[in-house]
Design an enzyme around this catalytic site. Structure first.
Site, PDB file in Angstrom:
ATOM      1  N   SER A 296      69.963  47.751 -28.347  1.00  0.00           N
ATOM      2  CA  SER A 296      68.855  48.417 -27.689  1.00  0.00           C
ATOM      3  C   SER A 296      69.174  49.903 -27.581  1.00  0.00           C
ATOM      4  O   SER A 296      69.827  50.471 -28.446  1.00  0.00           O
ATOM      5  CB  SER A 296      68.615  47.784 -26.322  1.00  0.00           C
ATOM      6  OG  SER A 296      67.510  48.367 -25.671  1.00  0.00           O
TER       7      SER A 296
ATOM      8  N   ASN B  91      71.303  44.901 -35.300  1.00  0.00           N
ATOM      9  CA  ASN B  91      71.612  46.323 -35.207  1.00  0.00           C
ATOM     10  C   ASN B  91      70.641  47.206 -35.987  1.00  0.00           C
ATOM     11  O   ASN B  91      70.423  48.359 -35.615  1.00  0.00           O
ATOM     12  CB  ASN B  91      73.033  46.568 -35.724  1.00  0.00           C
ATOM     13  CG  ASN B  91      73.325  48.032 -35.940  1.00  0.00           C
ATOM     14  OD1 ASN B  91      73.516  48.795 -35.000  1.00  0.00           O
ATOM     15  ND2 ASN B  91      73.359  48.453 -37.202  1.00  0.00           N
TER      16      ASN B  91
ATOM     17  N   ILE C 247      76.883  52.640 -36.293  1.00  0.00           N
ATOM     18  CA  ILE C 247      77.296  51.593 -35.354  1.00  0.00           C
ATOM     19  C   ILE C 247      77.448  50.257 -36.064  1.00  0.00           C
ATOM     20  O   ILE C 247      78.369  49.493 -35.783  1.00  0.00           O
ATOM     21  CB  ILE C 247      76.279  51.475 -34.202  1.00  0.00           C
ATOM     22  CG1 ILE C 247      76.250  52.768 -33.378  1.00  0.00           C
ATOM     23  CG2 ILE C 247      76.640  50.305 -33.291  1.00  0.00           C
ATOM     24  CD1 ILE C 247      75.191  52.772 -32.282  1.00  0.00           C
TER      25      ILE C 247
ATOM     26  N   LYS D 245      62.513  49.287 -28.084  1.00  0.00           N
ATOM     27  CA  LYS D 245      63.776  48.882 -27.471  1.00  0.00           C
ATOM     28  C   LYS D 245      63.542  48.149 -26.152  1.00  0.00           C
ATOM     29  O   LYS D 245      64.297  47.226 -25.802  1.00  0.00           O
ATOM     30  CB  LYS D 245      64.678  50.102 -27.267  1.00  0.00           C
ATOM     31  CG  LYS D 245      65.125  50.739 -28.584  1.00  0.00           C
ATOM     32  CD  LYS D 245      65.813  49.719 -29.501  1.00  0.00           C
ATOM     33  CE  LYS D 245      66.346  50.334 -30.766  1.00  0.00           C
ATOM     34  NZ  LYS D 245      67.045  49.358 -31.635  1.00  0.00           N
TER      35      LYS D 245
END
Length: 290
Positions: free
Chosen positions: A160, A109, A22, A178
């Site tokens: 998250s 991230n 990601i 998270k």
């Protein structure tokens, strides 16, 4: 190109964990919109791949993208990223009002996950996950405070997870980190209201190395959730037999990194200026609200 084509032209962003998955997809999304970038990575073994990513982004999108090694789990690591930003970008990204470097975008991230049942949790893994997933983002934003904009144009996005709210088995610690990140998101949105918007996104399963490393037992527990995720369900008639087999085992398809990155990119734009303190759905509908 016009502002509509490169809406982040002249902005400077930091993406932690930018060497793969990601993080790499977010870096490409932001670079494609004109944003100069610092791509943080933690492991020296990633130095070659992330250098290639930075070089490719710079060439393809005509931006300045540079890689920087810093351990987000080390209490001194996050500040070194900001120090590097000051040394590398002050001449090209100076805030005319303060005379200091301006950091426009921060994407928290970088993260780590160990799936452990209660009896298998250890203090060492607890502290490692909280240090990287919670303390690291806090220390990075703390170090960047003097360099954030003063006109609400800043953008902070925290990565998250659906694990923060879904209570998956074996995620006492990871899910807790998270949830803590989401709590900090809401607090920061108030404290930084005159500086930046602050939001979280909550991906579900994504085709990344992290998710690929989960056990078959964990994936079997997750299957019912995926089966009820609207966008995870697809027409299988055009799939190969192997694709159908994997699809059936998983209960649907996982997200692609670029899909999560697209939502991050959306939150970094000028148009998102009235959205802050929120956890934005980035999981295909696995979680409608938190």
């Amino acid at each position: 190109m016009s502002e509509s084509q490169r809406p982040l032209e002249g902005k400077l962003g930091i993406v932690t964990g930018g060497s793969r998955g990601i993080g790499a997809a977010i870096a490409e999304n932001l670079a494609s919109k004109g944003c100069d970038l610092i791509l943080n990575f933690t492991s020296p073994s990633s130095s070659g791949p992330i250098a290639a990513i930075a070089a490719n982004l710079s060439k393809t999108y005509n931006v300045e993208a540079v890689a920087f090694l810093a351990d987000m789990g080390d209490s001194k690591g996050p500040a070194t990223i900001v120090d590097f930003a000051v040394s590398q970008f002050t001449q090209t990204h100076t805030n005319p009002q303060t005379g200091l470097l301006q950091i426009d975008i921060i994407i928290n991230n970088a993260g780590v996950s160990y799936n452990r049942y209660i009896q298998d949790c250890t203090p060492e893994e607890f502290h490692k996950q909280y240090n990287i997933n919670v303390l690291g983002p806090l220390l990075l934003v703390q170090a960047a405070l003097s360099y954030l904009p003063h006109d609400r144009s800043g953008r902070i996005v925290n990565l998250s997870s659906v694990s923060a709210s879904q209570g998956f088995e074996a995620q006492s610690v990871y899910g807790g980190t998270k949830a803590a990140l989401d709590a900090m998101t809401r607090t920061w949105s108030r404290e930084l209201a005159e500086r930046a918007t602050v939001n979280s996104i909550n991906p579900g399963p994504v085709t990344t190395d992290m998710y690929a490393g989960t056990s078959l037992q964990f994936r079997e527990k997750l299957r019912p959730f995926i089966e009820h995720t609207p966008l995870a369900q697809m027409d299988t008639s055009k799939m190969s037999e192997e694709e159908k087999r994997k699809y059936k085992l998983a209960g649907g398809r996982e997200a692609y990194p670029k899909e999560a990155a697209g939502i991050v990119g959306m939150l970094c734009g000028k148009e998102s200026g009235w959205c802050t303190g929120s956890v934005i759905c980035a999981n295909g509908g696995m979680v409608f609200s938190t």
